[in-house]
Design a protein around this motif. Structure first.
Motif, PDB file in Angstrom:
ATOM      1  N   PRO A 378      39.420  15.607  61.442  1.00 57.51           N
ATOM      2  CA  PRO A 378      39.021  16.953  61.887  1.00 57.51           C
ATOM      3  C   PRO A 378      40.167  17.750  62.486  1.00 57.51           C
ATOM      4  O   PRO A 378      40.058  18.975  62.633  1.00 57.51           O
ATOM      5  CB  PRO A 378      37.929  16.669  62.927  1.00 57.51           C
ATOM      6  CG  PRO A 378      38.184  15.275  63.396  1.00 57.51           C
ATOM      7  CD  PRO A 378      38.731  14.548  62.204  1.00 57.51           C
ATOM      8  N   HIS A 379      41.269  17.113  62.814  1.00 59.90           N
ATOM      9  CA  HIS A 379      42.399  17.816  63.424  1.00 59.90           C
ATOM     10  C   HIS A 379      43.353  18.411  62.399  1.00 59.90           C
ATOM     11  O   HIS A 379      44.236  19.191  62.771  1.00 59.90           O
ATOM     12  CB  HIS A 379      43.155  16.870  64.355  1.00 59.90           C
ATOM     13  CG  HIS A 379      42.305  16.281  65.431  1.00 59.90           C
ATOM     14  ND1 HIS A 379      41.780  17.023  66.466  1.00 59.90           N
ATOM     15  CD2 HIS A 379      41.848  15.008  65.604  1.00 59.90           C
ATOM     16  CE1 HIS A 379      41.053  16.248  67.250  1.00 59.90           C
ATOM     17  NE2 HIS A 379      41.079  15.014  66.749  1.00 59.90           N
ATOM     18  N   VAL A 380      43.197  18.046  61.132  1.00 59.16           N
ATOM     19  CA  VAL A 380      44.101  18.587  60.111  1.00 59.16           C
ATOM     20  C   VAL A 380      43.366  19.151  58.901  1.00 59.16           C
ATOM     21  O   VAL A 380      43.952  19.889  58.118  1.00 59.16           O
ATOM     22  CB  VAL A 380      45.122  17.518  59.626  1.00 59.16           C
ATOM     23  CG1 VAL A 380      46.012  17.058  60.757  1.00 59.16           C
ATOM     24  CG2 VAL A 380      44.415  16.330  58.979  1.00 59.16           C
ATOM     25  N   GLN A 381      42.082  18.813  58.727  1.00 57.39           N
ATOM     26  CA  GLN A 381      41.378  19.212  57.525  1.00 57.39           C
ATOM     27  C   GLN A 381      40.971  20.682  57.580  1.00 57.39           C
ATOM     28  O   GLN A 381      41.010  21.338  58.621  1.00 57.39           O
ATOM     29  CB  GLN A 381      40.139  18.323  57.313  1.00 57.39           C
ATOM     30  CG  GLN A 381      39.057  18.556  58.339  1.00 57.39           C
ATOM     31  CD  GLN A 381      37.923  17.555  58.262  1.00 57.39           C
ATOM     32  OE1 GLN A 381      37.113  17.502  59.150  1.00 57.39           O
ATOM     33  NE2 GLN A 381      37.838  16.773  57.224  1.00 57.39           N
ATOM     34  N   GLU A 382      40.571  21.183  56.435  1.00 57.10           N
ATOM     35  CA  GLU A 382      40.095  22.562  56.334  1.00 57.10           C
ATOM     36  C   GLU A 382      38.803  22.742  57.125  1.00 57.10           C
ATOM     37  O   GLU A 382      38.006  21.809  57.262  1.00 57.10           O
ATOM     38  CB  GLU A 382      39.870  22.925  54.868  1.00 57.10           C
ATOM     39  CG  GLU A 382      41.133  22.945  54.024  1.00 57.10           C
ATOM     40  CD  GLU A 382      42.090  24.037  54.467  1.00 57.10           C
ATOM     41  OE1 GLU A 382      41.650  25.194  54.650  1.00 57.10           O
ATOM     42  OE2 GLU A 382      43.287  23.735  54.646  1.00 57.10           O
ATOM     43  N   ASP A 383      38.582  23.974  57.602  1.00 58.34           N
ATOM     44  CA  ASP A 383      37.427  24.245  58.456  1.00 58.34           C
ATOM     45  C   ASP A 383      36.100  23.996  57.750  1.00 58.34           C
ATOM     46  O   ASP A 383      35.100  23.666  58.393  1.00 58.34           O
ATOM     47  CB  ASP A 383      37.460  25.702  58.958  1.00 58.34           C
ATOM     48  CG  ASP A 383      38.606  25.949  59.925  1.00 58.34           C
ATOM     49  OD1 ASP A 383      39.110  24.951  60.487  1.00 58.34           O
ATOM     50  OD2 ASP A 383      38.993  27.114  60.099  1.00 58.34           O
ATOM     51  N   TYR A 384      36.087  24.169  56.433  1.00 65.93           N
ATOM     52  CA  TYR A 384      34.815  24.028  55.717  1.00 65.93           C
ATOM     53  C   TYR A 384      34.417  22.570  55.508  1.00 65.93           C
ATOM     54  O   TYR A 384      33.288  22.269  55.111  1.00 65.93           O
ATOM     55  CB  TYR A 384      34.860  24.751  54.367  1.00 65.93           C
ATOM     56  CG  TYR A 384      35.853  24.176  53.388  1.00 65.93           C
ATOM     57  CD1 TYR A 384      35.489  23.153  52.516  1.00 65.93           C
ATOM     58  CD2 TYR A 384      37.160  24.639  53.336  1.00 65.93           C
ATOM     59  CE1 TYR A 384      36.387  22.610  51.625  1.00 65.93           C
ATOM     60  CE2 TYR A 384      38.069  24.104  52.454  1.00 65.93           C
ATOM     61  CZ  TYR A 384      37.675  23.097  51.596  1.00 65.93           C
ATOM     62  OH  TYR A 384      38.585  22.558  50.719  1.00 65.93           O
TER      63      TYR A 384
END
Length: 528
Positions: A378-384
């Motif tokens: 969750p700290h690097v992935q896309e917001d969607y």
């Protein structure tokens, strides 16, 4: 039934070994190769009528080379050699590993430098064609004088000793060697001078199973290209880093091939087009440097493939028997026959490249694992994308532990040893430098198996991440086919479930070649 594989000592290919080992392709012996076998045997017979000392024919072995053997004991010498060298330990070779070793050994014997009779190679091909497989412990070879212990266990069955697995309905039954021969319609061979040594002295475990390893490693790279391309799509990355112009100014063959694969499988991708002009300037290295890293691994695989392909069609036992006019005057023998004692059994040409392959494939698994993290973290992935691809994160953990599994496999691959740099002198220090090529083989085999599974984990997670991409956006021709194939064996996550079966199903798709076949059919073009 796959096409018949004809062994002639010159043209056995890696694909042929795979066909015999995994698809039970029938094996035959080329007529010219049979003549070479007969001629070579005649040369050995002519040596027996002289007082010339010929290693392994009328002398002892290893440190016992100075012991001359009487004519009456020559046959016993060969039988005792096979029995005493069957000192294997550890897990048993798999069915496909045994078959790969057997067809490789048969091919080197028919080159016509080993001095065996036709009955020896005929027994090997009959056992292969009848599905009778000697029981062979995997450990015990030092890769010089070749793969002695594993090949000795194979040879035991030819003389009616040891054990073998024979077909029994849908499975197999383990029986003593003489019963196994009887099941194949064969009688035990009474070994003649030179034949025991010719059967066990060589690198055919390493190069036979090595053929399977490089075949699988090449598939791992192609499927990593595919997995990386799908990850690039679902993380809204750019395929610009795979542009041919970049490879053109750094023209490594592997880099260019991986770049072409990425472009090919993402052709017509609405997902890639949808963010062509986004604010992101550059992708992370695991996306942007895919062609460079995958390409370097691809080049390492090609380097190892070259050695294995050469070794499959080489004479690797000792001594080698030649017509006199092929060698210099320093060879022992007679006016018509020359005997050369050398070291073609030494596995260094394979061991060093297999160690190189192990490290390269570990790096392939490592970059795949980093892309898995980019989809889950969750700290690097896309917001969607929800954390760990769990729609109700916190209550659910999604594929969090799939990344743990990938990390464990990467760590194991990275920490595999480098056996070819080690040495343990044996045989009273007569054999004072050995290759450890069999150990290098098994290290590489494990690394490749791990890499294939990590690639499967990336494909699994990328397919799950694809569920969060706009439904109106189509994947590329190849990446779309990969997504559909994964979805045929693994449903999207609707709640937490054990990820292990999901990984196993996708890993089977990858390792079997079924996924590659689906993508190839969609592209109407094979991946490089």
């Amino acid at each position: 039934m796959p096409d018949e594989v004809t062994v002639d000592g010159e043209t056995l290919g890696i694909a042929d070994v795979v066909a015999v080992a995994r698809e039970d392709a029938p094996v035959s012996i080329d007529d010219d190769a049979r003549e070479a076998v007969r001629t070579s045997r005649e040369r050995v017979e002519s040596l027996l009528d002289t007082d010339e000392a010929v290693y392994g024919v009328n002398t002892g072995f290893g440190d016992l080379v100075t012991e001359r053997i009487s004519r009456d004991d020559l046959d016993d010498l060969q039988v005792n050699l096979v029995r005493s060298h069957a000192a294997g330990v550890g897990r048993e070779l798999t069915r496909e590993e045994v078959r790969a070793m057997m067809v490789a050994r048969c091919n080197t014997l028919v080159k016509g430098y080993s001095g065996v009779r036709e009955v020896v190679v005929d027994h090997l091909t009959t056992l292969l064609n009848e599905g009778v497989h000697p029981v062979v412990p995997s450990r015990g070879s030092l890769g010089a004088s070749g793969d002695l212990a594993p090949l000795a266990h194979m040879a035991l069955v030819l003389i009616g000793e040891g054990e073998a697995d024979v077909p029994d309905g849908e499975g197999s039954e383990r029986v003593p060697g003489d019963e196994a021969l009887d099941a194949a319609g064969l009688d035990p061979i009474e070994l003649a001078p030179k034949e025991g040594l010719a059967l066990i002295n060589g690198t055919q475990l390493t190069c036979g199973v090595g053929a399977l390893v490089v075949h699988d490693a090449a598939r791992a790279v192609r499927m990593a290209d595919l997995a990386g391309a799908l990850t690039t799509e679902v993380t809204m990355g750019s395929t610009a880093s795979s542009d041919a112009a970049i490879s053109a100014v750094r023209p490594h063959d592997g880099q260019a091939a991986s770049a072409r694969n990425v472009k090919r499988v993402t052709a017509d991708s609405d997902v890639v087009e949808s963010h062509r002009n986004c604010d992101r300037v550059q992708d992370a290295y695991s996306i942007r440097c895919l062609p460079q890293v995958h390409g370097a691994v691809r080049d390492a695989v090609a380097h190892c493939r070259e050695a294995v392909a050469t070794e499959l069609n080489s004479a690797t036992d000792n001594p080698l028997i030649y017509p006199r006019d092929q060698v210099n005057d320093y060879a022992t023998g007679t006016d018509e026959v020359a005997v050369l004692s050398g070291g073609n059994f030494h596995g260094a040409p394979l061991a060093h490249r297999l160690d190189y392959l192990t490290g390269a494939v570990a790096d392939l698994a490592a970059i795949c694992e980093r892309r898995v993290d980019r989809m889950l973290n969750p700290h690097v992935q896309e917001d969607y994308l929800p954390p760990f691809l769990a729609a109700d994160s916190g209550v659910r953990s999604g594929y969090m532990l799939a990344q743990y599994a990938a990390a464990a496999l990467v760590d194991e691959a990275r920490t595999r040893g480098r056996p070819s740099v080690d040495n343990v002198p044996v045989s009273g220090n007569q054999e004072d430098h050995v290759s450890m090529s069999a150990q290098s083989l098994f290290e590489a085999e494990t690394a490749v198996e791990n890499a294939l599974t990590v690639v499967a984990i990336e494909l699994l997670c990328a397919s799950e991440a694809a569920e969060y991409v706009d439904d109106d956006l189509a994947h590329g021709v190849g990446t779309g086919a990969a997504y559909e194939a994964v979805r045929e064996v693994v449903d999207p996550l609707t709640d937490d479930r054990p990820p292990s079966p999901d990984v196993d199903r996708v890993a089977a798709l990858v390792a079997s070649g079924l996924l590659e076949a689906r993508v190839t059919a969609a592209l109407e073009h094979t991946l490089e």
